[in-house]
Design an enzyme around this catalytic site. Structure first.
Site, PDB file in Angstrom:
ATOM      1  N   SER A  67       5.228 -39.009 -23.156  1.00 31.00           N
ATOM      2  CA  SER A  67       5.624 -39.762 -24.343  1.00 31.00           C
ATOM      3  C   SER A  67       4.723 -39.465 -25.526  1.00 31.00           C
ATOM      4  CB  SER A  67       5.772 -41.263 -24.096  1.00 31.00           C
ATOM      5  OG  SER A  67       6.555 -41.808 -25.138  1.00 31.00           O
ATOM      6  N   HIS A  72      -2.569 -45.090 -36.906  1.00 30.31           N
ATOM      7  CA  HIS A  72      -2.441 -45.332 -38.347  1.00 30.31           C
ATOM      8  C   HIS A  72      -3.742 -46.020 -38.743  1.00 30.31           C
ATOM      9  CE1 HIS A  72       1.804 -44.397 -37.957  1.00 30.31           C
ATOM     10  NE2 HIS A  72       1.803 -45.187 -36.902  1.00 30.31           N
ATOM     11  N   CYS A  87       4.474 -42.578 -19.376  1.00 27.98           N
ATOM     12  CA  CYS A  87       5.225 -42.833 -18.155  1.00 27.98           C
ATOM     13  C   CYS A  87       4.677 -41.936 -17.051  1.00 27.98           C
ATOM     14  CB  CYS A  87       6.721 -42.591 -18.383  1.00 27.98           C
ATOM     15  SG  CYS A  87       7.093 -40.922 -18.941  1.00 27.98           S
TER      16      CYS A  87
END
Length: 116
Positions: A67, A72, A87
């Site tokens: 994934s 930020h 995952c």
């Protein structure tokens, strides 16, 4: 959940009280997130980081087979928002601990969501 097992864990973390200079260098943040992914047992596919200019923050994402990890940053607030979704056998908690050690926040708030 019914019908199927959890497919992954999504860790959302707020890092507060991070030194501003640790939140403005896109190359250093890319290296730290990439290293965090590997520490978690994930396979890095690619990365893209953008710096918003002198004194401003960075937005970046490391794409994984399992994934992604994103950041930020707001150096003016000494704050970073991290998103770690993995995952399979990858362990997002290990990535989180690696980033905590690298960025040295004064406080951390974590929410973990089972996905799938």
């Amino acid at each position: 959940m019914t019908g199927h097992a959890t497919r992954g864990r999504h860790v959302l973390a707020d890092f507060r009280g991070v030194r501003a200079d640790r939140l403005t260098d896109p190359q250093a943040l890319e290296r730290q997130l990439t290293d965090a992914a590997r520490a978690a047992g994930a396979r890095v596919l690619s990365a893209h980081f953008h710096h918003f200019g002198a004194g401003a923050g960075v937005t970046g994402v490391v794409m994984l087979s399992e994934s992604h990890i994103s950041i930020h940053s707001w150096p003016e607030h000494r704050y970073a928002a991290l998103d770690i979704f993995m995952c399979g056998a990858a362990r997002p908690e290990l990535a989180l601990e690696h980033l905590r050690a690298q960025l040295a926040p004064e406080s951390v708030s974590v929410t973990t969501v089972a996905r799938g």
